[in-house]
Scaffold this motif. Structure first.
Motif, PDB file in Angstrom:
ATOM      1  N   LEU A   7      40.139 -55.962  45.792  1.00  0.00           N
ATOM      2  CA  LEU A   7      40.235 -54.520  46.033  1.00  0.00           C
ATOM      3  C   LEU A   7      41.047 -54.195  47.280  1.00  0.00           C
ATOM      4  CD1 LEU A   7      36.621 -53.418  45.179  1.00  0.00           C
ATOM      5  CD2 LEU A   7      38.676 -52.660  44.032  1.00  0.00           C
ATOM      6  N   ARG A   8      41.010 -55.095  48.253  1.00  0.00           N
ATOM      7  CA  ARG A   8      41.712 -54.798  49.503  1.00  0.00           C
ATOM      8  C   ARG A   8      43.184 -55.176  49.467  1.00  0.00           C
ATOM      9  NH1 ARG A   8      39.071 -56.002  55.074  1.00  0.00           N
ATOM     10  NH2 ARG A   8      40.807 -54.681  55.627  1.00  0.00           N
ATOM     11  N   THR A   9      43.560 -56.084  48.600  1.00  0.00           N
ATOM     12  CA  THR A   9      44.947 -56.540  48.552  1.00  0.00           C
ATOM     13  C   THR A   9      45.773 -55.593  47.698  1.00  0.00           C
ATOM     14  OG1 THR A   9      43.924 -58.694  48.450  1.00  0.00           O
ATOM     15  CG2 THR A   9      46.303 -58.652  48.310  1.00  0.00           C
ATOM     16  N   ILE A  10      46.932 -55.253  48.204  1.00  0.00           N
ATOM     17  CA  ILE A  10      47.799 -54.349  47.445  1.00  0.00           C
ATOM     18  C   ILE A  10      48.783 -55.185  46.622  1.00  0.00           C
ATOM     19  CG2 ILE A  10      49.510 -52.495  47.636  1.00  0.00           C
ATOM     20  CD1 ILE A  10      48.013 -51.996  50.426  1.00  0.00           C
ATOM     21  N   PRO A  11      48.713 -55.116  45.281  1.00  0.00           N
ATOM     22  CA  PRO A  11      49.519 -56.013  44.455  1.00  0.00           C
ATOM     23  C   PRO A  11      51.033 -55.810  44.574  1.00  0.00           C
ATOM     24  CG  PRO A  11      48.425 -54.383  43.085  1.00  0.00           C
ATOM     25  CD  PRO A  11      47.904 -54.194  44.466  1.00  0.00           C
ATOM     26  N   SER A  12      51.464 -54.605  44.943  1.00  0.00           N
ATOM     27  CA  SER A  12      52.907 -54.343  44.990  1.00  0.00           C
ATOM     28  C   SER A  12      53.589 -55.120  46.123  1.00  0.00           C
ATOM     29  CB  SER A  12      53.150 -52.852  45.163  1.00  0.00           C
ATOM     30  OG  SER A  12      52.466 -52.407  46.299  1.00  0.00           O
ATOM     31  N   LYS A  13      52.783 -55.457  47.158  1.00  0.00           N
ATOM     32  CA  LYS A  13      53.371 -56.209  48.273  1.00  0.00           C
ATOM     33  C   LYS A  13      53.581 -57.659  47.854  1.00  0.00           C
ATOM     34  CE  LYS A  13      51.903 -53.555  52.217  1.00  0.00           C
ATOM     35  NZ  LYS A  13      51.263 -53.583  53.517  1.00  0.00           N
ATOM     36  N   SER A  14      54.795 -58.175  48.069  1.00  0.00           N
ATOM     37  CA  SER A  14      55.045 -59.555  47.646  1.00  0.00           C
ATOM     38  C   SER A  14      54.692 -60.529  48.771  1.00  0.00           C
ATOM     39  CB  SER A  14      56.510 -59.714  47.250  1.00  0.00           C
ATOM     40  OG  SER A  14      57.296 -59.341  48.341  1.00  0.00           O
ATOM     41  N   PHE A  15      54.026 -61.581  48.388  1.00  0.00           N
ATOM     42  CA  PHE A  15      53.613 -62.572  49.383  1.00  0.00           C
ATOM     43  C   PHE A  15      54.221 -63.938  49.059  1.00  0.00           C
ATOM     44  CE2 PHE A  15      50.293 -59.468  49.952  1.00  0.00           C
ATOM     45  CZ  PHE A  15      50.186 -59.446  51.318  1.00  0.00           C
ATOM     46  N   LYS A  16      54.467 -64.678  50.104  1.00  0.00           N
ATOM     47  CA  LYS A  16      54.908 -66.048  49.878  1.00  0.00           C
ATOM     48  C   LYS A  16      53.660 -66.884  49.638  1.00  0.00           C
ATOM     49  CE  LYS A  16      58.977 -65.722  52.746  1.00  0.00           C
ATOM     50  NZ  LYS A  16      59.517 -65.937  54.091  1.00  0.00           N
ATOM     51  N   ARG A  17      53.839 -68.030  49.025  1.00  0.00           N
ATOM     52  CA  ARG A  17      52.687 -68.874  48.694  1.00  0.00           C
ATOM     53  C   ARG A  17      51.896 -69.268  49.929  1.00  0.00           C
ATOM     54  NH1 ARG A  17      54.435 -72.843  43.782  1.00  0.00           N
ATOM     55  NH2 ARG A  17      54.442 -71.242  42.196  1.00  0.00           N
ATOM     56  N   TRP A  18      52.657 -69.539  51.027  1.00  0.00           N
ATOM     57  CA  TRP A  18      52.011 -69.997  52.242  1.00  0.00           C
ATOM     58  C   TRP A  18      51.084 -68.901  52.805  1.00  0.00           C
ATOM     59  CZ3 TRP A  18      50.335 -73.946  54.609  1.00  0.00           C
ATOM     60  CH2 TRP A  18      50.028 -73.907  55.975  1.00  0.00           C
ATOM     61  N   SER A  19      51.590 -67.662  52.862  1.00  0.00           N
ATOM     62  CA  SER A  19      50.766 -66.574  53.409  1.00  0.00           C
ATOM     63  C   SER A  19      49.604 -66.260  52.463  1.00  0.00           C
ATOM     64  CB  SER A  19      51.597 -65.326  53.676  1.00  0.00           C
ATOM     65  OG  SER A  19      52.666 -65.261  52.806  1.00  0.00           O
ATOM     66  N   ASP A  20      49.836 -66.491  51.182  1.00  0.00           N
ATOM     67  CA  ASP A  20      48.762 -66.321  50.193  1.00  0.00           C
ATOM     68  C   ASP A  20      47.615 -67.282  50.475  1.00  0.00           C
ATOM     69  OD1 ASP A  20      48.834 -64.361  48.409  1.00  0.00           O
ATOM     70  OD2 ASP A  20      49.873 -65.460  46.810  1.00  0.00           O
ATOM     71  N   LEU A  21      48.012 -68.542  50.798  1.00  0.00           N
ATOM     72  CA  LEU A  21      47.031 -69.582  51.087  1.00  0.00           C
ATOM     73  C   LEU A  21      46.245 -69.247  52.361  1.00  0.00           C
ATOM     74  CD1 LEU A  21      46.045 -72.467  50.217  1.00  0.00           C
ATOM     75  CD2 LEU A  21      47.630 -73.349  51.918  1.00  0.00           C
TER      76      LEU A  21
ATOM     77  N   ARG B 149      43.209 -51.330  40.177  1.00  0.00           N
ATOM     78  CA  ARG B 149      42.385 -51.731  41.322  1.00  0.00           C
ATOM     79  C   ARG B 149      42.995 -51.277  42.651  1.00  0.00           C
ATOM     80  NH1 ARG B 149      41.719 -57.535  39.750  1.00  0.00           N
ATOM     81  NH2 ARG B 149      40.009 -57.570  38.268  1.00  0.00           N
ATOM     82  N   SER B 150      44.346 -51.233  42.676  1.00  0.00           N
ATOM     83  CA  SER B 150      44.997 -50.817  43.922  1.00  0.00           C
ATOM     84  C   SER B 150      44.733 -49.337  44.214  1.00  0.00           C
ATOM     85  CB  SER B 150      46.498 -51.095  43.846  1.00  0.00           C
ATOM     86  OG  SER B 150      47.078 -50.218  42.910  1.00  0.00           O
TER      87      SER B 150
ATOM     88  N   ALA C 121      36.319 -46.482  56.589  1.00  0.00           N
ATOM     89  CA  ALA C 121      37.626 -46.295  57.212  1.00  0.00           C
ATOM     90  C   ALA C 121      38.666 -47.215  56.559  1.00  0.00           C
ATOM     91  CB  ALA C 121      37.519 -46.584  58.705  1.00  0.00           C
ATOM     92  N   ILE C 122      38.277 -48.484  56.347  1.00  0.00           N
ATOM     93  CA  ILE C 122      39.181 -49.455  55.716  1.00  0.00           C
ATOM     94  C   ILE C 122      39.585 -48.961  54.330  1.00  0.00           C
ATOM     95  CG2 ILE C 122      39.216 -51.759  54.652  1.00  0.00           C
ATOM     96  CD1 ILE C 122      37.474 -52.722  57.026  1.00  0.00           C
ATOM     97  N   MET C 123      38.580 -48.513  53.566  1.00  0.00           N
ATOM     98  CA  MET C 123      38.853 -48.076  52.190  1.00  0.00           C
ATOM     99  C   MET C 123      39.715 -46.818  52.167  1.00  0.00           C
ATOM    100  SD  MET C 123      37.988 -50.128  50.023  1.00  0.00           S
ATOM    101  CE  MET C 123      37.293 -51.735  50.237  1.00  0.00           C
ATOM    102  N   LEU C 124      39.492 -45.892  53.114  1.00  0.00           N
ATOM    103  CA  LEU C 124      40.308 -44.670  53.127  1.00  0.00           C
ATOM    104  C   LEU C 124      41.752 -44.968  53.535  1.00  0.00           C
ATOM    105  CD1 LEU C 124      37.893 -41.935  54.534  1.00  0.00           C
ATOM    106  CD2 LEU C 124      38.593 -42.326  52.189  1.00  0.00           C
ATOM    107  N   LEU C 125      41.926 -46.045  54.308  1.00  0.00           N
ATOM    108  CA  LEU C 125      43.295 -46.433  54.693  1.00  0.00           C
ATOM    109  C   LEU C 125      44.107 -46.909  53.497  1.00  0.00           C
ATOM    110  CD1 LEU C 125      42.839 -48.199  58.120  1.00  0.00           C
ATOM    111  CD2 LEU C 125      44.345 -46.296  57.632  1.00  0.00           C
ATOM    112  N   LYS C 126      43.407 -47.224  52.436  1.00  0.00           N
ATOM    113  CA  LYS C 126      44.066 -47.640  51.181  1.00  0.00           C
ATOM    114  C   LYS C 126      44.555 -46.425  50.405  1.00  0.00           C
ATOM    115  CE  LYS C 126      42.918 -50.566  47.544  1.00  0.00           C
ATOM    116  NZ  LYS C 126      41.914 -51.096  46.645  1.00  0.00           N
ATOM    117  N   LYS C 127      44.105 -45.245  50.834  1.00  0.00           N
ATOM    118  CA  LYS C 127      44.380 -43.975  50.141  1.00  0.00           C
ATOM    119  C   LYS C 127      44.065 -44.073  48.647  1.00  0.00           C
ATOM    120  CE  LYS C 127      47.575 -41.633  53.144  1.00  0.00           C
ATOM    121  NZ  LYS C 127      48.894 -41.040  53.279  1.00  0.00           N
ATOM    122  N   PRO C 128      42.846 -44.413  48.318  1.00  0.00           N
ATOM    123  CA  PRO C 128      42.533 -44.622  46.891  1.00  0.00           C
ATOM    124  C   PRO C 128      42.409 -43.305  46.115  1.00  0.00           C
ATOM    125  CG  PRO C 128      40.559 -44.845  48.220  1.00  0.00           C
ATOM    126  CD  PRO C 128      41.668 -44.592  49.175  1.00  0.00           C
TER     127      PRO C 128
END
Lengths: 251, 269
Positions: A168-182, B78-79, B140-147
C-alpha cells in the motif's frame, strides 16, 4: 459432531504413530490397499469439505516428495526389478516406499487438520505424564509446543501484514532498480523484528504474571476419560495388528 | 465511485462465509462507518476493499473497472488507497519519523507536518512514539499518498480527545473530494463524524443515514450493538414530539442547542 471430532487428542496421536510404525511391517500390496481404503473412508466420511480442501491444497508436497524419493531409489537396485529403463530400475520395495511416503504425508496432514496445536500439546504432555506415572509433569513440553505454534502463526501473520502495508505504501509508477528494491525489502524486517520482540516480551510477562517459574506446577491435568469412540479406535488398532501379524501376514 | 457487487469472503477453515453477499456503493464526499460486533469480518472487508485480499465471491468495481481483473489494475488501484491499519507499527519501515514521511510521498510533507503538529517528533524512531502519536503519524503518512479512498481501521482508538478531534477535523476536510471509510467502536464518535453507516453482521447488511437511524430505534440492537447516548436521546425526543424526525442530531451539543432554541421560542410566545 462426527466420530473423528469426538476423539481425544491422545487417541489421534497414538493412532497416527501406531499406523505409521505398523506400515513398516507391510509385505504385500493389499495391506497398503487396505490402509488406503480406510483413509479414503475417513477422508470422505469424516472430514468436512474445508478440511478436505486444506489437505488437497498440499497436493504438490504429497506428490513431489515421494516422487523425488522414487527417482533416487530407482538409481539403485533394491530387490527384484519389475521395470527398467536406462539406469532407472523400479523394484517392489521402491513402490512400497513411494506408497508409504504418500500415506505418511496424508496422515500427517490429516492429523494437523483435525487437531489444533493446544490439543496436540496437551496430548503429548498427558501421555508423557501417564507414561512416567506422574513423575514427570510434561508441562514444559506443553508450554513450548503451544508457544511455538502460536509464535509461528503470529510471525507469519505479522509478516503478511507488513507485506500488505508495503504494497500500500509503495507507488508502482515509480521505477526502482533491483538493488534498491532489495534494500527496501530488507527494511521490511524492521517492523517484523520489533513487533515480534514486543510480543515475546508480552508472553514472558504473561507467564510470570501467571506464576510460571522453575519447578512451578502450573499444569494440573484434569482427569479426562476416554470416550467410547476412543476405545473403538484402540480396539480396531489392536485387532488390525493381530489379524495382520497372525493370520494374513503369513500368506 | 466504489461499487461492491455480490461480495463475500470465506476462510478455508470455516464452513460458512464470514458475511452475507454484499451489494453497496461508496461515493466521494462522504465518510462511511462500518459497524458490527467483533469477529463479524470488518477488517477482512476493509482488506478486500483496499485490494489486499481477494474475495471468495463477488467483485469490487472502481470507476466501473473490476479491481481484480489483472495484476496491473490491482497495483494501480492499491496506489489510490490509503489504509490506516489497526496496528500502525506494521507500516513503519524507516528509522525516523521524518524518513517515514518522505518515503514514497506524493503530497506536501511540510504542510502535513504542520497540519498534524509533528514538528517535535521528526527525529524520533516511529517505534518510540506513544500509541496515539503512532496513529496520527500513520494517518499523516497515508494522506501524503493523496489516496482517492481513505480507509481507517480503528483510527482513533486509544487517542486522547485532542488527538481524536485533530483526526476528525482532518477527515472532514479530506472527505470533500474523496471516499473515507472507517471502522470505529466508539459509536458516539462515529455518529458525530460519519455521514452514512454500514451495519454488518454474519447474516445481515444494511446501509443507513443518521436520519434513518433516528427513525429506526432498534437498528443497533438488531446488529448486536448498544446504541450511543446521542441516538438514545435523539430518538426519545423525537418520540415525544420535541424534535423533528427529519433533522440530523449527530451530537448532544446540537440537541441542546435545538432544545434551547425551542424553549426560547416558547418563552417569547
Amino acid at each position: 459432531m462426527n466420530f473423528l471430532a469426538k476423539l481425544d487428542g491422545r487417541t489421534k496421536l497414538i493412532s497416527i504413530v501406531v499406523i505409521t510404525l505398523f506400515m513398516f511391517t507391510f509385505k504385500n500390496y493389499w495391506q497398503y490397499l487396505l490402509i488406503t481404503g480406510i483413509f479414503i473412508l475417513i477422508f470422505f466420511g469424516q472430514l468436512h469439505l474445508n478440511q478436505r480442501k486444506q489437505i488437497i491444497k498440499h497436493w504438490k508436497l504429497i506428490l513431489i516428495l515421494p516422487s523425488l524419493n522414487l527417482i533416487v531409489n530407482s538409481l539403485f537396485i533394491n530387490g527384484k526389478v519389475i521395470w527398467s529403463w536406462w539406469r532407472l530400475h523400479i523394484t517392489h520395495l521402491d513402490l512400497a516406499i513411494f506408497w508409504r511416503l504418500i500415506l505418511l504425508l496424508l496422515f500427517a496432514l490429516t492429523f494437523s487438520t483435525i487437531t489444533n496445536p493446544s490439543e496436540m500439546a496437551l496430548a503429548i504432555g498427558k501421555l508423557i505424564n501417564s507414561l512416567t506415572l506422574g513423575y514427570y509433569q510434561g508441562s514444559g513440553i506443553v508450554l513450548v509446543v503451544i508457544i511455538m505454534a502460536a509464535f509461528i502463526r503470529e510471525f507469519s501473520e505479522t509478516w503478511q501484514t507488513v507485506i500488505q502495508a508495503a504494497k500500500l505504501r509503495t507507488i508502482p509508477s515509480k521505477s526502482f532498480k533491483r538493488w534498491s528494491d532489495l534494500i527496501a525489502r530488507i527494511w521490511l524486517l524492521q517492523p517484523l523484528i520489533l513487533i515480534s520482540l514486543k510480543k515475546a516480551d508480552r508472553v514472558a510477562d504473561a507467564l510470570i504474571a501467571h506464576g510460571y517459574h522453575q519447578d512451578a506446577k502450573l499444569f494440573d491435568y484434569r482427569k479426562q476419560k476416554y470416550h467410547l469412540n476412543d476405545w473403538i479406535i484402540y480396539g480396531s488398532l489392536v485387532l488390525f495388528i493381530i489379524i495382520n501379524n497372525l493370520i494374513l501376514g503369513k500368506l | 465511485m466504489l461499487k461492491i457487487s455480490n461480495l463475500t469472503y470465506q476462510f478455508t477453515s470455516h464452513i460458512l462465509p464470514l458475511f452475507p453477499h454484499l451489494n453497496f456503493t461508496l461515493h466521494k464526499g462522504e465518510i462511511y462507518a462500518l459497524l458490527g460486533v467483533n469477529g463479524v469480518g470488518k477488517t477482512t472487508l476493509l482488506k478486500i476493499l483496499s485490494g489486499l485480499l481477494k474475495p471468495s465471491q463477488g467483485k469490487v468495481f472502481w470507476h466501473d473497472q473490476n479491481i481484480y481483473q489483472s495484476k496491473k489494475i490491482l497495483r494501480q488501484y492499491r496506489s489510490q488507497i490509503g489504509f490506516c491499519l489497526q496496528d500502525p507499527e506494521h507500516l513503519f519501515f524507516k528509522q525516523t519519523v521524518a524518513d517515514e514521511l518522505k518515503y514514497h510521498h506524493v503530497g506536501n510533507v511540510a504542510k502535513i507536518i504542520k497540519q498534524f503538529k509533528l514538528e517535535h517528533l521528526l527525529n524520533y524512531s516511529p517505534f518510540e512514539l506513544s500509541g496515539g502519536q503512532k496513529k496520527i503519524l500513520q494517518l499523516a503518512i497515508m494522506l501524503l499518498k493523496k489516496p482517492e479512498i481513505l480507509i481507517g481501521d480503528e483510527i482513533t482508538a486509544g487517542l486522547d480527545t485532542k488527538g481524536q478531534s485533530l483526526i476528525a477535523k482532518n477527515l472532514q476536510k479530506y472527505k470533500k473530494d474523496h471516499i473515507v471509510l472507517l471502522v470505529n467502536h466508539d459509536l458516539n464518535q462515529v455518529i458525530q463524524m460519519c455521514d452514512k453507516f454500514l451495519f454488518l453482521s454474519s447474516e445481515k447488511f444494511q446501509v443507513m443515514t443518521l436520519t434513518d437511524i433516528l427513525n429506526y430505534p432498534t437498528i443497533f440492537q438488531k446488529f448486536g450493538l448498544i446504541p450511543p447516548d446521542t441516538i438514545k436521546i435523539g430518538q426519545e425526543l423525537i418520540a415525544r414530539d420535541i424534535l423533528l424526525p427529519d433533522t440530523i442530531y449527530s451530537n448532544s451539543e446540537k440537541i441542546a442547542q435545538i432544545i434551547a432554541t425551542l424553549i426560547n421560542q416558547k418563552k417569547a410566545k
